[in-house]
Design a protein around this motif. Structure first.
Motif: not given
Length: 301
Positions: A281-291
């Motif tokens: 989902d959006y949040f999982e992807i965005m937190y991975e992008n943050l890393k």
């Protein structure tokens, strides 16, 4: 002897009638729910908008026009795709961008046919790419702009289906909190970094870099372009001067990233631009992008 013969001989008649009533009620309710969902057909141009709409209007039949695995920058709608839009209650798209500007051509006709058309560019200030007047579509990568998109969807949903106003407001509040937490995570984690510069394959970090105060340099404007020798030379100098160790790339730009990586010995980091549908989902992807950004900017936190 079948099931109803057994009931007739062993169960009181009134109880049989009661059971028939209950079964009829359940079937009626089930059909009603299916009809209700089918009656609210919504089309969005791409994956992030599909997710945002599902957060607010989960009971709707929500469809994404750009299919899995297709680069949205080069998506060409078929006649069948266009015909689908005329069956919708609502359409949500970006506007005059290289992703879905084709909807602009039929927008007025759709409105005249009774379709609710939400053109996000009419409500949000989009940035242009660094070269020319082409509009950068990647607003969904900025959590604060995602909040603005969610507000628009909420308001339109409440206006279109007023009997569910409270539900839509509750759904909005739930995801508003999550998006604020995401924004705070980005702000906190990339505010104290050793670098202020990142290199990307193409120009997709305009909104994120402006929001969280870092510089994004790109190899090409669009993934299908060939980088100029002048641009490659400039980036090589930037890498050497600032000790940049990584190139951030989206899937469609990996070939371009590999060329510069081989010449400079920097590592390639994958970044998910949410251009299409994914299992996450959006949040999982965005937190991975943050890393990925933390690693590229060499952040302490």
């Amino acid at each position: 002897m079948n099931f109803f013969d057994i009931l007739r001989h062993k169960v009181p008649k009134n109880f049989i009638l009661f059971l028939i009533f209950i079964f009829s009620l359940l079937i009626s309710t089930s059909c009603s729910k299916k009809t209700e969902k089918a009656d609210i057909t919504i089309y969005t141009s791409l994956y992030p908008l599909e997710q945002f709409t599902k957060w607010i209007i989960p009971e709707a039949n929500i469809n994404r026009l750009i299919p899995q695995g297709v680069d949205p920058h080069y998506f060409e709608p078929s006649l069948k795709d266009i015909q689908k839009l005329y069956t919708a209650k609502m359409i949500i798209y970006l506007g005059n961008t290289d992703i879905d500007r084709w909807i602009d051509k039929i927008k007025n006709d759709l409105i005249q046919r009774g379709v609710k058309v939400i053109r996000l560019q009419d409500h949000i200030n989009f940035k242009t790419y660094s070269s020319g007047n082409e509009i950068d579509p990647h607003v969904w990568l900025d959590p604060q702009l995602s909040i603005e998109i969610l507000k628009i969807i909420r308001d339109v949903a409440k206006e279109s289906f007023p009997d569910k106003r409270e539900i839509y407001e509750k759904n909005f509040s739930q995801y508003l909190l999550k998006l604020k937490e995401l924004d705070e995570a980005y702000r906190k984690n990339i505010s104290n970094c050793n670098l202020k510069d990142v290199i990307t394959t193409h120009e997709f970090l305009n909104y994120l870099s402006a929001r969280y105060d870092f510089n994004a340099y790109f190899i090409v404007h669009e993934p299908d372009e060939e980088p100029s020798l002048k641009k490659i030379k400039k980036l090589k100098e930037l890498i050497k001067k600032n000790s940049i160790k990584y190139i951030i790339t989206e899937p469609e730009g990996e070939k371009i990233a590999r060329v510069l990586s081989e010449e400079t010995k920097v590592e390639i980091l994958p970044f998910n631009t949410l251009h299409s549908g994914f299992d996450k989902d959006y949040f999982e992807i965005m937190y991975e992008n943050l890393k990925i950004l933390k690693k590229a900017l060499i952040c302490d936190k």
